[in-house]
Design a protein around this motif. Structure first.
Motif, PDB file in Angstrom:
ATOM      1  N   ARG A  52      -9.466   9.104  12.675  1.00 59.27           N
ATOM      2  CA  ARG A  52      -9.204  10.060  11.589  1.00 59.27           C
ATOM      3  C   ARG A  52      -7.713  10.158  11.277  1.00 59.27           C
ATOM      4  NH1 ARG A  52     -10.359  15.108  13.250  1.00 59.27           N
ATOM      5  NH2 ARG A  52     -11.145  14.473  15.273  1.00 59.27           N
ATOM      6  N   PHE A  53      -6.879  10.070  12.315  1.00 61.67           N
ATOM      7  CA  PHE A  53      -5.442  10.225  12.107  1.00 61.67           C
ATOM      8  C   PHE A  53      -4.842   9.014  11.406  1.00 61.67           C
ATOM      9  CE2 PHE A  53      -1.001  10.001  13.439  1.00 61.67           C
ATOM     10  CZ  PHE A  53      -0.568  11.268  13.089  1.00 61.67           C
ATOM     11  N   PHE A  54      -5.181   7.813  11.866  1.00 60.19           N
ATOM     12  CA  PHE A  54      -4.583   6.606  11.320  1.00 60.19           C
ATOM     13  C   PHE A  54      -5.411   5.960  10.221  1.00 60.19           C
ATOM     14  CE2 PHE A  54      -2.698   6.667  15.613  1.00 60.19           C
ATOM     15  CZ  PHE A  54      -1.365   6.711  15.242  1.00 60.19           C
ATOM     16  N   GLY A  55      -6.617   6.441   9.988  1.00 62.90           N
ATOM     17  CA  GLY A  55      -7.504   5.796   9.032  1.00 62.90           C
ATOM     18  C   GLY A  55      -7.041   5.899   7.592  1.00 62.90           C
ATOM     19  N   GLY A  56      -6.445   6.992   7.215  1.00 60.22           N
ATOM     20  CA  GLY A  56      -6.000   7.155   5.841  1.00 60.22           C
ATOM     21  C   GLY A  56      -7.141   7.578   4.934  1.00 60.22           C
ATOM     22  N   ASP A  57      -6.869   7.587   3.634  1.00 60.95           N
ATOM     23  CA  ASP A  57      -7.848   7.983   2.634  1.00 60.95           C
ATOM     24  C   ASP A  57      -8.390   6.716   1.978  1.00 60.95           C
ATOM     25  OD1 ASP A  57      -9.385   9.221   0.769  1.00 60.95           O
ATOM     26  OD2 ASP A  57      -7.737  10.187  -0.310  1.00 60.95           O
ATOM     27  N   PRO A  58      -9.655   6.357   2.212  1.00 57.96           N
ATOM     28  CA  PRO A  58     -10.178   5.117   1.634  1.00 57.96           C
ATOM     29  C   PRO A  58     -10.333   5.189   0.119  1.00 57.96           C
ATOM     30  CG  PRO A  58     -11.924   6.294   2.769  1.00 57.96           C
ATOM     31  CD  PRO A  58     -10.652   7.030   3.051  1.00 57.96           C
ATOM     32  N   ASP A  59     -10.364   6.376  -0.473  1.00 52.12           N
ATOM     33  CA  ASP A  59     -10.529   6.509  -1.923  1.00 52.12           C
ATOM     34  C   ASP A  59      -9.206   6.386  -2.678  1.00 52.12           C
ATOM     35  OD1 ASP A  59     -13.218   6.931  -1.487  1.00 52.12           O
ATOM     36  OD2 ASP A  59     -12.934   9.092  -1.255  1.00 52.12           O
ATOM     37  N   ARG A  60      -8.096   6.417  -1.985  1.00 48.89           N
ATOM     38  CA  ARG A  60      -6.797   6.360  -2.651  1.00 48.89           C
ATOM     39  C   ARG A  60      -6.355   4.917  -2.812  1.00 48.89           C
ATOM     40  NH1 ARG A  60      -2.030  10.314  -1.121  1.00 48.89           N
ATOM     41  NH2 ARG A  60      -3.848  11.625  -1.335  1.00 48.89           N
ATOM     42  N   ASP A  61      -6.016   4.533  -4.043  1.00 50.22           N
ATOM     43  CA  ASP A  61      -5.557   3.171  -4.321  1.00 50.22           C
ATOM     44  C   ASP A  61      -4.055   3.101  -4.060  1.00 50.22           C
ATOM     45  OD1 ASP A  61      -5.382   0.544  -5.170  1.00 50.22           O
ATOM     46  OD2 ASP A  61      -5.114   1.117  -7.266  1.00 50.22           O
ATOM     47  N   VAL A  62      -3.680   2.315  -3.075  1.00 54.53           N
ATOM     48  CA  VAL A  62      -2.261   2.186  -2.743  1.00 54.53           C
ATOM     49  C   VAL A  62      -1.772   0.754  -2.927  1.00 54.53           C
ATOM     50  CG1 VAL A  62      -2.234   4.102  -1.128  1.00 54.53           C
ATOM     51  CG2 VAL A  62      -2.851   1.840  -0.316  1.00 54.53           C
ATOM     52  N   ARG A  63      -2.532  -0.055  -3.615  1.00 47.06           N
ATOM     53  CA  ARG A  63      -2.156  -1.467  -3.754  1.00 47.06           C
ATOM     54  C   ARG A  63      -1.030  -1.671  -4.743  1.00 47.06           C
ATOM     55  NH1 ARG A  63      -8.152  -3.681  -3.344  1.00 47.06           N
ATOM     56  NH2 ARG A  63      -8.291  -3.539  -1.108  1.00 47.06           N
ATOM     57  N   GLY A  64      -1.031  -0.942  -5.858  1.00 46.30           N
ATOM     58  CA  GLY A  64       0.012  -1.133  -6.864  1.00 46.30           C
ATOM     59  C   GLY A  64       1.346  -0.603  -6.373  1.00 46.30           C
ATOM     60  N   GLY A  65       1.353   0.609  -5.901  1.00 52.81           N
ATOM     61  CA  GLY A  65       2.557   1.206  -5.356  1.00 52.81           C
ATOM     62  C   GLY A  65       3.637   1.411  -6.395  1.00 52.81           C
ATOM     63  N   GLN A  66       4.800   1.723  -5.927  1.00 51.15           N
ATOM     64  CA  GLN A  66       5.950   1.935  -6.785  1.00 51.15           C
ATOM     65  C   GLN A  66       7.014   0.934  -6.385  1.00 51.15           C
ATOM     66  OE1 GLN A  66       7.533   5.846  -6.484  1.00 51.15           O
ATOM     67  NE2 GLN A  66       9.252   5.434  -7.835  1.00 51.15           N
ATOM     68  N   GLU A  67       7.694   0.384  -7.363  1.00 47.98           N
ATOM     69  CA  GLU A  67       8.744  -0.594  -7.087  1.00 47.98           C
ATOM     70  C   GLU A  67       9.877   0.091  -6.313  1.00 47.98           C
ATOM     71  OE1 GLU A  67      11.974  -3.313  -9.481  1.00 47.98           O
ATOM     72  OE2 GLU A  67      10.314  -2.401 -10.562  1.00 47.98           O
ATOM     73  N   MET A  68      10.319  -0.567  -5.283  1.00 48.04           N
ATOM     74  CA  MET A  68      11.409  -0.013  -4.497  1.00 48.04           C
ATOM     75  C   MET A  68      12.733  -0.547  -5.028  1.00 48.04           C
ATOM     76  SD  MET A  68       9.808  -0.218  -0.695  1.00 48.04           S
ATOM     77  CE  MET A  68      11.175   0.584   0.047  1.00 48.04           C
ATOM     78  N   LYS A  69      13.589   0.362  -5.437  1.00 47.86           N
ATOM     79  CA  LYS A  69      14.903  -0.015  -5.935  1.00 47.86           C
ATOM     80  C   LYS A  69      15.973   0.601  -5.045  1.00 47.86           C
ATOM     81  CE  LYS A  69      13.253   0.805 -10.531  1.00 47.86           C
ATOM     82  NZ  LYS A  69      13.525   1.480 -11.799  1.00 47.86           N
ATOM     83  N   PRO A  70      17.018  -0.159  -4.781  1.00 47.49           N
ATOM     84  CA  PRO A  70      18.097   0.420  -3.981  1.00 47.49           C
ATOM     85  C   PRO A  70      18.847   1.481  -4.772  1.00 47.49           C
ATOM     86  CG  PRO A  70      18.688  -1.778  -4.689  1.00 47.49           C
ATOM     87  CD  PRO A  70      17.277  -1.565  -5.113  1.00 47.49           C
ATOM     88  N   ARG A  71      19.265   2.529  -4.102  1.00 41.70           N
ATOM     89  CA  ARG A  71      20.055   3.579  -4.737  1.00 41.70           C
ATOM     90  C   ARG A  71      21.503   3.361  -4.360  1.00 41.70           C
ATOM     91  NH1 ARG A  71      16.838   9.249  -4.033  1.00 41.70           N
ATOM     92  NH2 ARG A  71      15.286   8.824  -5.610  1.00 41.70           N
ATOM     93  N   TRP A  72      22.233   2.732  -5.232  1.00 41.53           N
ATOM     94  CA  TRP A  72      23.647   2.435  -4.953  1.00 41.53           C
ATOM     95  C   TRP A  72      24.500   3.494  -5.561  1.00 41.53           C
ATOM     96  CZ3 TRP A  72      23.953  -1.052  -1.315  1.00 41.53           C
ATOM     97  CH2 TRP A  72      22.991  -2.043  -1.239  1.00 41.53           C
TER      98      TRP A  72
END
Length: 72
Positions: A52-72
């Motif tokens: 339950r702790f590490f399983g996460g939410d199977p209904d949540r789509d996390v494949r697309g995600g957000q682009e990671m940009k450096p904050r300079w």
């Protein structure tokens, strides 16, 4: 007081403090005999808790995600 006596007292104080710390670490006064991590419980209950702790939410789509940009 001469500097030799002051240095000797400082060294003796440091050695005494170090010995006290080492004694405290080795003896562990009033230490509990059983750690909380070793509490009794069935293996199935622990496995279910981990799932339950590490399983996460199977209904949540996390494949697309957000682009990671450096904050300079």
């Amino acid at each position: 007081m001469s500097p030799r006596i002051l240095i000797a007292l400082a060294v003796a104080g440091i050695v005494a403090f170090g010995a006290g710390v080492m004694f405290w670490v080795v003896v562990q006064p009033d230490a509990p005999t059983e750690t909380p991590a070793a509490a009794p419980g069935s293996g199935a209950a622990r496995q279910e808790h981990r799932k339950r702790f590490f399983g996460g939410d199977p209904d949540r789509d996390v494949r697309g995600g957000q682009e990671m940009k450096p904050r300079w």
